[in-house]
Scaffold this active site. Structure first.
Site, mmCIF file in Angstrom:
data_model
loop_
_atom_site.group_PDB
_atom_site.id
_atom_site.type_symbol
_atom_site.label_atom_id
_atom_site.label_comp_id
_atom_site.label_asym_id
_atom_site.label_seq_id
_atom_site.Cartn_x
_atom_site.Cartn_y
_atom_site.Cartn_z
ATOM 1 N N ASP A 9 0.857 -1.173 0.000
ATOM 2 C CA ASP A 9 0.000 0.000 0.000
ATOM 3 C C ASP A 9 0.898 1.229 0.000
ATOM 4 O O ASP A 9 1.614 1.486 0.966
ATOM 5 C CB ASP A 9 -0.879 -0.036 1.253
ATOM 6 C CG ASP A 9 -1.814 1.148 1.382
ATOM 7 O OD1 ASP A 9 -1.703 2.116 0.599
ATOM 8 O OD2 ASP A 9 -2.664 1.106 2.302
ATOM 9 N N ASN A 23 -6.557 12.552 -9.851
ATOM 10 C CA ASN A 23 -7.371 13.021 -10.973
ATOM 11 C C ASN A 23 -7.157 14.531 -11.056
ATOM 12 O O ASN A 23 -6.620 15.151 -10.139
ATOM 13 C CB ASN A 23 -8.846 12.615 -10.836
ATOM 14 C CG ASN A 23 -9.510 13.206 -9.618
ATOM 15 O OD1 ASN A 23 -9.453 14.404 -9.390
ATOM 16 N ND2 ASN A 23 -10.140 12.369 -8.822
ATOM 17 N N VAL A 32 -5.558 4.633 -5.846
ATOM 18 C CA VAL A 32 -4.432 5.210 -5.099
ATOM 19 C C VAL A 32 -4.816 6.580 -4.539
ATOM 20 O O VAL A 32 -4.540 6.894 -3.379
ATOM 21 C CB VAL A 32 -3.188 5.329 -6.018
ATOM 22 C CG1 VAL A 32 -2.103 6.172 -5.367
ATOM 23 C CG2 VAL A 32 -2.655 3.954 -6.369
ATOM 24 N N ASP A 33 -5.463 7.384 -5.356
ATOM 25 C CA ASP A 33 -5.850 8.741 -4.953
ATOM 26 C C ASP A 33 -6.726 8.714 -3.702
ATOM 27 O O ASP A 33 -6.469 9.430 -2.729
ATOM 28 C CB ASP A 33 -6.586 9.401 -6.125
ATOM 29 C CG ASP A 33 -6.748 10.902 -5.983
ATOM 30 O OD1 ASP A 33 -6.002 11.525 -5.215
ATOM 31 O OD2 ASP A 33 -7.624 11.452 -6.671
ATOM 32 N N GLY A 123 -4.588 1.599 -13.380
ATOM 33 C CA GLY A 123 -5.778 1.163 -12.656
ATOM 34 C C GLY A 123 -7.030 1.586 -13.394
ATOM 35 O O GLY A 123 -7.277 1.167 -14.520
#
Length: 170
Positions: A9, A23, A32-33, A123
């Site tokens: 992680d 984004n 991830v964001d 992703g």
């Protein structure tokens, strides 16, 4: 520069700077964001809102990078970069490579010696994993930087395998 690969992680990475596959809104999202914003706490979102209010009113452009505090993460900074969405009809490889180059440039400006990257665009943005890995590894290895160690912290075994393969090819 030392290159390291790990399954894990990225929000747990103990490095100077963690790269966020953001984004363009910089206000959090999925993958991830979302993990970085959740674990880092409200300080990251607050810093991103300040960026939106000042320099990035229309959002962070694809391929660019900008840093904020890391909030409650073990890192000192988060470097946010916006990867391109995969297109089968348009070659956006230069934009993906730019994410890695720009992030390393921001890391140099910060004085970061250790940086952790996710698999940018691989992703929810749909980039084929092997191609994303090859672009990431090649770009990082060929970008002049003062960063001493780059880690690719990857969330699934198949992505780790693709990056391991790409690192072996270079």
């Amino acid at each position: 520069m030392r290159l390291a690969l790990a399954l894990g992680d990225i929000a747990e990475a103990r490095v100077d700077a963690v790269v966020n596959a953001a984004n363009s809104s910089l206000l959090g999202g999925g993958g991830v964001d979302g993990a970085i914003h959740r674990k880092g706490g409200p300080e990251i979102l607050s810093a991103c809102r300040e960026l939106r209010a000042s320099h990035y009113g229309k959002g962070l452009p694809t391929g660019r990078a900008v840093a904020t505090t890391a909030g409650r993460l073990p890192a000192r900074w988060v470097i946010h970069t916006v990867g391109p969405v995969w297109s089968p009809t348009e070659d956006r490889s230069a934009l993906l490579a730019s994410c890695y180059r720009e992030s390393l440039g921001v890391a140099d400006e910060l004085g970061a010696r250790t940086v952790a990257f996710p698999a940018i665009s691989a992703g929810i943005f749909g980039w084929p994993v092997r191609s994303a890995a090859e672009i990431a590894v090649e770009t990082v290895k060929n970008t002049p930087t003062k960063v001493a160690e780059v880690s690719f912290v990857l969330f699934t075994p198949d992505v780790l395998e693709a990056f391991t393969s790409a690192a072996g090819d270079h």
